[in-house]
Design a protein around this motif. Sequence first.
Motif, PDB file in Angstrom:
ATOM      1  N   ILE A 169      -6.623   1.496  -6.335  1.00 19.46           N
ATOM      2  CA  ILE A 169      -7.958   2.094  -6.380  1.00 19.46           C
ATOM      3  C   ILE A 169      -7.808   3.522  -5.876  1.00 19.46           C
ATOM      4  CG2 ILE A 169     -10.366   1.885  -5.669  1.00 19.46           C
ATOM      5  CD1 ILE A 169      -9.512  -0.709  -6.843  1.00 19.46           C
ATOM      6  N   GLU A 187      -9.702   2.694 -11.151  1.00 16.04           N
ATOM      7  CA  GLU A 187      -8.769   1.592 -10.959  1.00 16.04           C
ATOM      8  C   GLU A 187      -7.610   1.834 -11.894  1.00 16.04           C
ATOM      9  OE1 GLU A 187     -10.356  -2.249 -11.676  1.00 16.04           O
ATOM     10  OE2 GLU A 187     -11.808  -2.127 -10.041  1.00 16.04           O
ATOM     11  N   ARG A 190     -14.343   6.597  -8.300  1.00 16.69           N
ATOM     12  CA  ARG A 190     -13.160   5.775  -8.137  1.00 16.69           C
ATOM     13  C   ARG A 190     -12.522   5.517  -9.497  1.00 16.69           C
ATOM     14  NH1 ARG A 190     -14.449   6.697  -3.672  1.00 16.69           N
ATOM     15  NH2 ARG A 190     -14.676   5.317  -1.886  1.00 16.69           N
ATOM     16  N   LYS A 234      -5.631  -1.113  -2.527  1.00 15.29           N
ATOM     17  CA  LYS A 234      -4.834  -1.623  -3.622  1.00 15.29           C
ATOM     18  C   LYS A 234      -4.877  -3.125  -3.637  1.00 15.29           C
ATOM     19  CE  LYS A 234      -0.321  -1.517  -1.493  1.00 15.29           C
ATOM     20  NZ  LYS A 234       1.047  -1.075  -1.625  1.00 15.29           N
TER      21      LYS A 234
END
Length: 177
Positions: free
Chosen positions: A162, A119, A117, A154
């Motif tokens: 994300i 951010e 992931r 999000k």
Amino acid sequence: MSSIELTPSQKKILRALTNLHNDAENAIKGEDIAAQVDRNPGTIRNQMQSLKALQLVEGVPGPKGGYKPTAAAYEALEIQQMDEPASVPLEHEGEPVEDVIVEEIDLSSVHHPDLCRAEIHIQGAVGEINEDDRVVVGPTPLSKLVVEGTVDGKDDTNNILILRIEDMVAPAEEPEH
């Protein structure tokens, strides 16, 4: 902010490592880094221990061994550099998004390969971007990192997207002369 504060000498060593690694593609010897930053190899080894603890560097054992930067190393250097939010392009469904500033690309979960992931911290509206949309962020000013992925979630309050990372590239550059 989960950014790692590096000391000037850690920054210098990490930058030397990422530069050498971009050119060489294999593990970099402590001696080579030492030569580049003008320190003795013992100092480099000590610094590498702390950089390993921060998960910025991997040690590679064996005769071809040495050190390799992790994805987080590029990120840490990038964060050090992005005090001036440069214009990092953001594409949504293949279209460039205007009027947003990418402040930070946080790859903190990169150490869980099944949870790859990122951010993306943004200044500006992310209202038009929805889950499962394709987003491409980058290239960043420094390591030319490009992150491609699908929006996994999000946080509208904090303007964070994300992304499920599908591809992450930091191309090796020709050194400038």
